[in-house]
Design a protein around this motif. Sequence first.
Motif, PDB file in Angstrom:
ATOM      1  N   LEU A  79       1.489  -1.463  -0.237  1.00  0.00           N
ATOM      2  CA  LEU A  79      -0.049  -0.042  -0.256  1.00  0.00           C
ATOM      3  C   LEU A  79       1.235   1.862  -0.027  1.00  0.00           C
ATOM      4  O   LEU A  79       0.652   2.094  -0.723  1.00  0.00           O
ATOM      5  CB  LEU A  79      -1.459  -0.042   1.449  1.00  0.00           C
ATOM      6  N   LEU A  80       1.727   1.266   1.066  1.00  0.00           N
ATOM      7  CA  LEU A  80       2.749   2.290   0.938  1.00  0.00           C
ATOM      8  C   LEU A  80       3.813   2.866  -0.244  1.00  0.00           C
ATOM      9  O   LEU A  80       3.450   3.648  -1.001  1.00  0.00           O
ATOM     10  CB  LEU A  80       3.874   2.299   2.031  1.00  0.00           C
ATOM     11  N   MET A  81       4.306   1.304  -0.556  1.00  0.00           N
ATOM     12  CA  MET A  81       4.446   1.144  -2.210  1.00  0.00           C
ATOM     13  C   MET A  81       4.058   2.637  -3.211  1.00  0.00           C
ATOM     14  O   MET A  81       4.506   2.760  -4.536  1.00  0.00           O
ATOM     15  CB  MET A  81       5.232   0.196  -2.537  1.00  0.00           C
ATOM     16  N   ASP A  82       2.793   1.680  -3.352  1.00  0.00           N
ATOM     17  CA  ASP A  82       1.617   2.352  -4.312  1.00  0.00           C
ATOM     18  C   ASP A  82       1.923   4.237  -4.208  1.00  0.00           C
ATOM     19  O   ASP A  82       1.582   4.915  -5.511  1.00  0.00           O
ATOM     20  CB  ASP A  82       0.483   1.759  -4.347  1.00  0.00           C
ATOM     21  N   THR A 105      -6.303   6.232   3.666  1.00  0.00           N
ATOM     22  CA  THR A 105      -7.718   6.288   2.775  1.00  0.00           C
ATOM     23  C   THR A 105      -7.723   3.831   2.321  1.00  0.00           C
ATOM     24  O   THR A 105      -8.662   3.866   2.322  1.00  0.00           O
ATOM     25  CB  THR A 105      -7.485   6.795   1.892  1.00  0.00           C
ATOM     26  N   LEU A 106      -6.320   3.838   1.329  1.00  0.00           N
ATOM     27  CA  LEU A 106      -5.669   2.850   1.505  1.00  0.00           C
ATOM     28  C   LEU A 106      -6.218   1.610   2.511  1.00  0.00           C
ATOM     29  O   LEU A 106      -7.304   0.142   2.212  1.00  0.00           O
ATOM     30  CB  LEU A 106      -4.775   2.943   0.232  1.00  0.00           C
ATOM     31  N   LEU A 107      -5.595   2.099   3.440  1.00  0.00           N
ATOM     32  CA  LEU A 107      -5.385   1.430   4.679  1.00  0.00           C
ATOM     33  C   LEU A 107      -6.642   0.768   5.408  1.00  0.00           C
ATOM     34  O   LEU A 107      -7.047  -0.513   5.364  1.00  0.00           O
ATOM     35  CB  LEU A 107      -4.984   1.399   5.499  1.00  0.00           C
ATOM     36  N   GLU A 108      -7.279   1.885   5.382  1.00  0.00           N
ATOM     37  CA  GLU A 108      -9.470   1.359   5.661  1.00  0.00           C
ATOM     38  C   GLU A 108     -10.385   0.588   4.673  1.00  0.00           C
ATOM     39  O   GLU A 108     -10.730  -0.305   5.172  1.00  0.00           O
ATOM     40  CB  GLU A 108      -9.580   3.114   5.798  1.00  0.00           C
ATOM     41  N   TYR A 134      -7.669  -5.675  -6.071  1.00  0.00           N
ATOM     42  CA  TYR A 134      -8.566  -4.719  -6.436  1.00  0.00           C
ATOM     43  C   TYR A 134      -8.480  -2.596  -5.630  1.00  0.00           C
ATOM     44  O   TYR A 134      -8.461  -2.076  -6.276  1.00  0.00           O
ATOM     45  CB  TYR A 134     -10.336  -4.765  -6.110  1.00  0.00           C
ATOM     46  N   ILE A 135      -7.598  -2.835  -4.367  1.00  0.00           N
ATOM     47  CA  ILE A 135      -7.586  -1.743  -4.405  1.00  0.00           C
ATOM     48  C   ILE A 135      -6.179  -0.791  -4.910  1.00  0.00           C
ATOM     49  O   ILE A 135      -5.864  -0.042  -5.052  1.00  0.00           O
ATOM     50  CB  ILE A 135      -6.466  -2.027  -2.429  1.00  0.00           C
ATOM     51  N   LEU A 136      -4.850  -1.791  -5.268  1.00  0.00           N
ATOM     52  CA  LEU A 136      -3.962  -1.508  -5.903  1.00  0.00           C
ATOM     53  C   LEU A 136      -4.541  -1.137  -7.561  1.00  0.00           C
ATOM     54  O   LEU A 136      -3.990  -0.711  -8.618  1.00  0.00           O
ATOM     55  CB  LEU A 136      -2.589  -1.719  -5.641  1.00  0.00           C
TER      56      LEU A 136
END
Length: 294
Positions: free
Chosen positions: A36-39, A66-69, A79-81
């Motif tokens: 998530l952080l790399m993205d 926001t991504l973490l949530e 799907y998130i990435l």
Amino acid sequence: MTVSIEQWLQQAKQQLESAAHDNHGRESALLDAQLLLMDVLGQNRTYLYTWGDKALTDEQRSQVNTLLEKRLNGEPLAYILGEREFWSLPFKVAPSTLIPRADTETLVEWALDLAANQQLPDTAKAVDLGTGTGAIALAIASEFPNWNITGVDFQAEAVELAQHNQQALKMKNAVIRQSDWFSALADEYFDLIVSNPPYIDEADPHLEQGDVRFEPSSALVAADKGLADLQHIIEQAPDYLNEGGWLLLEHGFQQADAVCELLKQRGFVQIENRKDLGGNPRISGGCWVAEPLP
């Protein structure tokens, strides 16, 4: 209050571990946080280790939180990435299609074995039914530049996504088309038909668990205890197979006997089953040899 890369990763890891429903989720917590952080940062994992004490900006923290949530709420990381790797190839993914899974690579491996054993021609023609992201079709295309590969899907969104992946991966020997199984393939014949069709019973409790909660039910669920689409493909496939052509199908691990029986009843020979990475029977297939004329 400033938060460093290392501090955020540890906090996110703890939150993901607490929200996990199984050991796999807990074991992947740190990796999920890193991805998530790399993205958000547009950096690789080495950067995170090298610059662990670097403070995140307010904007970066807001974006990654926001991504973490979303991940804490169970949304699939793919799907998130917006991307998932399959057969060492990057595939764009979206909620309109299934997320490619490593177990499905067993199907690609079987196709490679058939070619290696000269059970398929050097310039084979193959079709992937219900191609979704195009993962199976494009993985096979990447291994056999001389083959002609077609991927078809009924959903327009899936066709558009698979076409994007085909173009991004520069697979010139593959084409993606819209078709309801064989409906747009009239008068075409193939040496290999592959498919990962819907095969989950609509009453299966697993539909309420994990990533599949977010995946399209149309790509997951089939009637007749999950066998309806598998049976339809098996019944129709011989009309589109060349002599000696092969049909390979992914299915649920408890459906192997039923699928093999359907293949046998339809007249396929050399029927066998292959196991996935977890040791479960996952892919069944057979060879089509037309009945001799009287």
